[in-house]
Design a protein around this motif. Sequence first.
Motif, PDB file in Angstrom:
ATOM      1  N   ARG A   1       0.824  -1.227   0.000  1.00  9.93           N
ATOM      2  CA  ARG A   1       0.000   0.000   0.000  1.00  9.93           C
ATOM      3  C   ARG A   1       0.851   1.267   0.000  1.00  9.93           C
ATOM      4  O   ARG A   1       0.437   2.291  -0.524  1.00  9.93           O
ATOM      5  CB  ARG A   1      -1.024  -0.016   1.129  1.00  9.93           C
ATOM      6  CG  ARG A   1      -0.509   0.093   2.518  1.00  9.93           C
ATOM      7  CD  ARG A   1      -1.645   0.135   3.535  1.00  9.93           C
ATOM      8  NE  ARG A   1      -2.106  -1.189   3.897  1.00  9.93           N
ATOM      9  CZ  ARG A   1      -3.394  -1.546   3.928  1.00  9.93           C
ATOM     10  NH1 ARG A   1      -4.325  -0.692   3.628  1.00  9.93           N
ATOM     11  NH2 ARG A   1      -3.734  -2.770   4.284  1.00  9.93           N
ATOM     12  N   SER A   2       2.067   1.190   0.576  1.00  4.66           N
ATOM     13  CA  SER A   2       2.883   2.411   0.578  1.00  4.66           C
ATOM     14  C   SER A   2       3.333   2.736  -0.857  1.00  4.66           C
ATOM     15  O   SER A   2       3.514   3.907  -1.204  1.00  4.66           O
ATOM     16  CB  SER A   2       4.086   2.270   1.519  1.00  4.66           C
ATOM     17  OG  SER A   2       4.988   1.332   0.995  1.00  4.66           O
TER      18      SER A   2
ATOM     19  N   VAL B   1      -7.554  -3.613  -2.138  1.00  7.45           N
ATOM     20  CA  VAL B   1      -6.852  -2.624  -2.972  1.00  7.45           C
ATOM     21  C   VAL B   1      -7.827  -1.513  -3.380  1.00  7.45           C
ATOM     22  O   VAL B   1      -7.513  -0.318  -3.314  1.00  7.45           O
ATOM     23  CB  VAL B   1      -6.237  -3.314  -4.221  1.00  7.45           C
ATOM     24  CG1 VAL B   1      -5.793  -2.283  -5.256  1.00  7.45           C
ATOM     25  CG2 VAL B   1      -5.072  -4.210  -3.813  1.00  7.45           C
ATOM     26  N   VAL B   2      -9.023  -1.922  -3.790  1.00 10.36           N
ATOM     27  CA  VAL B   2     -10.017  -0.937  -4.242  1.00 10.36           C
ATOM     28  C   VAL B   2     -10.427  -0.046  -3.059  1.00 10.36           C
ATOM     29  O   VAL B   2     -10.564   1.172  -3.207  1.00 10.36           O
ATOM     30  CB  VAL B   2     -11.224  -1.652  -4.895  1.00 10.36           C
ATOM     31  CG1 VAL B   2     -12.270  -0.655  -5.361  1.00 10.36           C
ATOM     32  CG2 VAL B   2     -10.756  -2.505  -6.081  1.00 10.36           C
ATOM     33  N   GLN B   3     -10.595  -0.644  -1.888  1.00 10.83           N
ATOM     34  CA  GLN B   3     -10.909   0.153  -0.689  1.00 10.83           C
ATOM     35  C   GLN B   3      -9.803   1.176  -0.440  1.00 10.83           C
ATOM     36  O   GLN B   3     -10.066   2.345  -0.207  1.00 10.83           O
ATOM     37  CB  GLN B   3     -11.019  -0.752   0.560  1.00 10.83           C
ATOM     38  CG  GLN B   3     -12.273  -1.579   0.648  1.00 10.83           C
ATOM     39  CD  GLN B   3     -13.509  -0.767   1.018  1.00 10.83           C
ATOM     40  OE1 GLN B   3     -13.425   0.341   1.530  1.00 10.83           O
ATOM     41  NE2 GLN B   3     -14.667  -1.317   0.721  1.00 10.83           N
ATOM     42  N   HIS B   4      -8.567   0.706  -0.486  1.00 14.35           N
ATOM     43  CA  HIS B   4      -7.447   1.613  -0.212  1.00 14.35           C
ATOM     44  C   HIS B   4      -7.429   2.764  -1.221  1.00 14.35           C
ATOM     45  O   HIS B   4      -7.274   3.927  -0.851  1.00 14.35           O
ATOM     46  CB  HIS B   4      -6.133   0.828  -0.252  1.00 14.35           C
ATOM     47  CG  HIS B   4      -4.951   1.641   0.164  1.00 14.35           C
ATOM     48  ND1 HIS B   4      -4.729   2.012   1.472  1.00 14.35           N
ATOM     49  CD2 HIS B   4      -3.948   2.209  -0.559  1.00 14.35           C
ATOM     50  CE1 HIS B   4      -3.636   2.750   1.539  1.00 14.35           C
ATOM     51  NE2 HIS B   4      -3.141   2.886   0.321  1.00 14.35           N
TER      52      HIS B   4
ATOM     53  N   GLU C   1       3.063  -1.732 -10.706  1.00 15.34           N
ATOM     54  CA  GLU C   1       4.400  -1.867 -10.127  1.00 15.34           C
ATOM     55  C   GLU C   1       4.355  -2.068  -8.613  1.00 15.34           C
ATOM     56  O   GLU C   1       5.401  -2.194  -7.985  1.00 15.34           O
ATOM     57  CB  GLU C   1       5.247  -0.647 -10.497  1.00 15.34           C
ATOM     58  CG  GLU C   1       5.347  -0.494 -12.019  1.00 15.34           C
ATOM     59  CD  GLU C   1       6.488   0.405 -12.466  1.00 15.34           C
ATOM     60  OE1 GLU C   1       7.643  -0.021 -12.363  1.00 15.34           O
ATOM     61  OE2 GLU C   1       6.203   1.531 -12.922  1.00 15.34           O
ATOM     62  N   CYS C   2       3.156  -2.072  -8.052  1.00 17.44           N
ATOM     63  CA  CYS C   2       3.021  -2.145  -6.589  1.00 17.44           C
ATOM     64  C   CYS C   2       2.844  -3.580  -6.100  1.00 17.44           C
ATOM     65  O   CYS C   2       2.674  -3.804  -4.899  1.00 17.44           O
ATOM     66  CB  CYS C   2       1.824  -1.318  -6.122  1.00 17.44           C
ATOM     67  SG  CYS C   2       1.915   0.379  -6.687  1.00 17.44           S
ATOM     68  N   GLY C   3       2.853  -4.544  -7.024  1.00 14.13           N
ATOM     69  CA  GLY C   3       2.564  -5.917  -6.606  1.00 14.13           C
ATOM     70  C   GLY C   3       3.571  -6.919  -7.130  1.00 14.13           C
ATOM     71  O   GLY C   3       4.219  -6.703  -8.167  1.00 14.13           O
ATOM     72  N   VAL C   4       3.723  -8.013  -6.373  1.00 10.88           N
ATOM     73  CA  VAL C   4       4.599  -9.112  -6.795  1.00 10.88           C
ATOM     74  C   VAL C   4       3.820 -10.423  -6.718  1.00 10.88           C
ATOM     75  O   VAL C   4       2.828 -10.533  -5.988  1.00 10.88           O
ATOM     76  CB  VAL C   4       5.856  -9.228  -5.905  1.00 10.88           C
ATOM     77  CG1 VAL C   4       6.768  -8.022  -6.074  1.00 10.88           C
ATOM     78  CG2 VAL C   4       5.485  -9.414  -4.434  1.00 10.88           C
ATOM     79  N   TYR C   5       4.316 -11.390  -7.466  1.00 12.88           N
ATOM     80  CA  TYR C   5       3.782 -12.754  -7.419  1.00 12.88           C
ATOM     81  C   TYR C   5       4.898 -13.630  -6.865  1.00 12.88           C
ATOM     82  O   TYR C   5       6.018 -13.605  -7.386  1.00 12.88           O
ATOM     83  CB  TYR C   5       3.388 -13.177  -8.833  1.00 12.88           C
ATOM     84  CG  TYR C   5       2.937 -14.615  -8.981  1.00 12.88           C
ATOM     85  CD1 TYR C   5       1.816 -15.099  -8.313  1.00 12.88           C
ATOM     86  CD2 TYR C   5       3.635 -15.499  -9.806  1.00 12.88           C
ATOM     87  CE1 TYR C   5       1.392 -16.413  -8.469  1.00 12.88           C
ATOM     88  CE2 TYR C   5       3.216 -16.815  -9.975  1.00 12.88           C
ATOM     89  CZ  TYR C   5       2.089 -17.263  -9.299  1.00 12.88           C
ATOM     90  OH  TYR C   5       1.668 -18.566  -9.453  1.00 12.88           O
ATOM     91  N   VAL C   6       4.606 -14.361  -5.805  1.00 11.10           N
ATOM     92  CA  VAL C   6       5.633 -15.169  -5.138  1.00 11.10           C
ATOM     93  C   VAL C   6       5.287 -16.643  -5.295  1.00 11.10           C
ATOM     94  O   VAL C   6       4.167 -17.069  -4.985  1.00 11.10           O
ATOM     95  CB  VAL C   6       5.723 -14.804  -3.636  1.00 11.10           C
ATOM     96  CG1 VAL C   6       6.794 -15.651  -2.943  1.00 11.10           C
ATOM     97  CG2 VAL C   6       6.009 -13.316  -3.452  1.00 11.10           C
TER      98      VAL C   6
ATOM     99  N   GLU D   1      -4.135 -13.562  -2.119  1.00 15.98           N
ATOM    100  CA  GLU D   1      -3.774 -12.170  -2.402  1.00 15.98           C
ATOM    101  C   GLU D   1      -3.742 -11.433  -1.072  1.00 15.98           C
ATOM    102  O   GLU D   1      -4.689 -11.565  -0.281  1.00 15.98           O
ATOM    103  CB  GLU D   1      -4.832 -11.493  -3.255  1.00 15.98           C
ATOM    104  CG  GLU D   1      -4.823 -11.827  -4.715  1.00 15.98           C
ATOM    105  CD  GLU D   1      -5.850 -10.984  -5.466  1.00 15.98           C
ATOM    106  OE1 GLU D   1      -5.467 -10.154  -6.280  1.00 15.98           O
ATOM    107  OE2 GLU D   1      -7.052 -11.161  -5.196  1.00 15.98           O
ATOM    108  N   ILE D   2      -2.706 -10.649  -0.856  1.00 16.01           N
ATOM    109  CA  ILE D   2      -2.667  -9.842   0.377  1.00 16.01           C
ATOM    110  C   ILE D   2      -2.238  -8.424   0.045  1.00 16.01           C
ATOM    111  O   ILE D   2      -1.486  -8.184  -0.897  1.00 16.01           O
ATOM    112  CB  ILE D   2      -1.730 -10.439   1.452  1.00 16.01           C
ATOM    113  CG1 ILE D   2      -0.326 -10.708   0.883  1.00 16.01           C
ATOM    114  CG2 ILE D   2      -2.292 -11.721   2.036  1.00 16.01           C
ATOM    115  CD1 ILE D   2       0.684 -11.050   1.956  1.00 16.01           C
ATOM    116  N   LEU D   3      -2.727  -7.520   0.867  1.00 17.55           N
ATOM    117  CA  LEU D   3      -2.331  -6.117   0.760  1.00 17.55           C
ATOM    118  C   LEU D   3      -1.638  -5.755   2.068  1.00 17.55           C
ATOM    119  O   LEU D   3      -2.185  -5.972   3.151  1.00 17.55           O
ATOM    120  CB  LEU D   3      -3.564  -5.221   0.563  1.00 17.55           C
ATOM    121  CG  LEU D   3      -3.323  -3.712   0.604  1.00 17.55           C
ATOM    122  CD1 LEU D   3      -2.473  -3.247  -0.568  1.00 17.55           C
ATOM    123  CD2 LEU D   3      -4.658  -2.956   0.604  1.00 17.55           C
TER     124      LEU D   3
END
Length: 408
Positions: A41-42, A73-76, A292-297, A405-407
């Motif tokens: 989120r940052s 994500v949409v809430q944020h 660019e704010c997300g990764v897949y692990v 999925e986590i934020l």
Amino acid sequence: MIRHSAAAAFGRHRGMLAVGGVDVARLAERVGTTPFFAYDRSLLDARIARLRSSLPPDVELSYAVKANPMPAVVQHLSHLVDSFDVASVGELRTALDTPLRPDRITFAGPGKTDPALTQAVAADVTVVLESENEVPRLAAIGDRLGLRPRVAVRVNPDFEVKGTGVRLGGGSQQFGVDAERVPALIRRITETGIELLGLHVFAGSQTLHSERLCEVQRRTVDLLLRLADDIPVPVRYLNLGGGFGIPYVDRDAPLDLDAVAANLSELLATRLRSRLPEARVALELGRYIVGECGVYVTRVVDRKVSRGTTLLVTDGGLHHQLAASGNFGQVIRRNFPLAVANRIDSAPTETVDVVGCLCTTLDVLGRGVRLPHTGPGDLIVLFQAGAYGLTASPTAFLSHPPPAEILL
Ligand SMILES: Cc1ncc(COP(=O)(O)O)c(C=O)c1O
């Protein structure tokens, strides 16, 4: 050593990549399983701040929920953007659950059914017309509900600019109404008593060339001003589209945002504001905000050698992150940035292929990648995974469980 600029945006902790300050090994324990998507989120905050500081202050930001509809994500983002654009009743529901006012939600997309249009009218969101046939249907729905539908017209432009990534306007399109037919449509809308808010153009997506985006913006403004002459009521909304791209592969250079913003400032000051002073002007962005704010692990399950090629077989794959396999919008497959997340500082020592767990040769996440020595249990991270990841992938293929999925 962090080799990708995409990786540099994320922090590090205990020699590992960290998302939201938590290293990936601990994150995997917290999630309880791999693979998973993690969004920071940052980084979302920083991206919106960067856009706001560069764009003219009176340009509104609309988030295209399709890019990443994860409810958290949409809430944020509901606290950071001015409006949402949704493209299905599922996205509409997610958007309506946020504190954003319904009249700040637009509902676009071809093939809207009567139940979908009804939900939109009942919810008081703005319907973006993609077809003339939606007018009588909306009028009938409005009559039945005793409500006045509110619409904007999506215009299929009479221009197309070459080399703008994914083209979604110009020529023959399932999107919007051809520009030359818009004046007649506007007459029909006003005759039926539907409330006309304004106009929308979305000419393309994933453009990294600032000059081309500037040209699209100039031509979009020309077109909208021309069409606005035929609108008998004040134009209160102009959506200029977006199309801002992000770098996915090595040869991609980041978009020059300041150049695009300067062009927009000039267009507003010299053309738009004097002609249509009452119009809210919006840009509609998806991947530029979240990509660019997300990764897949994903975790390495097996390491094998096949006729001289070392393969790292992971528990993830194209069923979660189709784009990284090169099967979503790429003509020639190129690697998305990836790294060994639990050894982010280690120098590369070998060249490997990173593959997924599906029974198809298409399931390649990285070919000929330089990595430190890696084996079962290690965590591979794919960057640029915040947009069009999970929801743009064939998750049901091979019946593996969906990723978390986590934020953070
Ligand atoms: C109408 C519309 N708006 C917004 C978007 C979002 O595009 P992007 O995520 O590339 O910004 C799209 C993408 O297809 C679209 O069709």
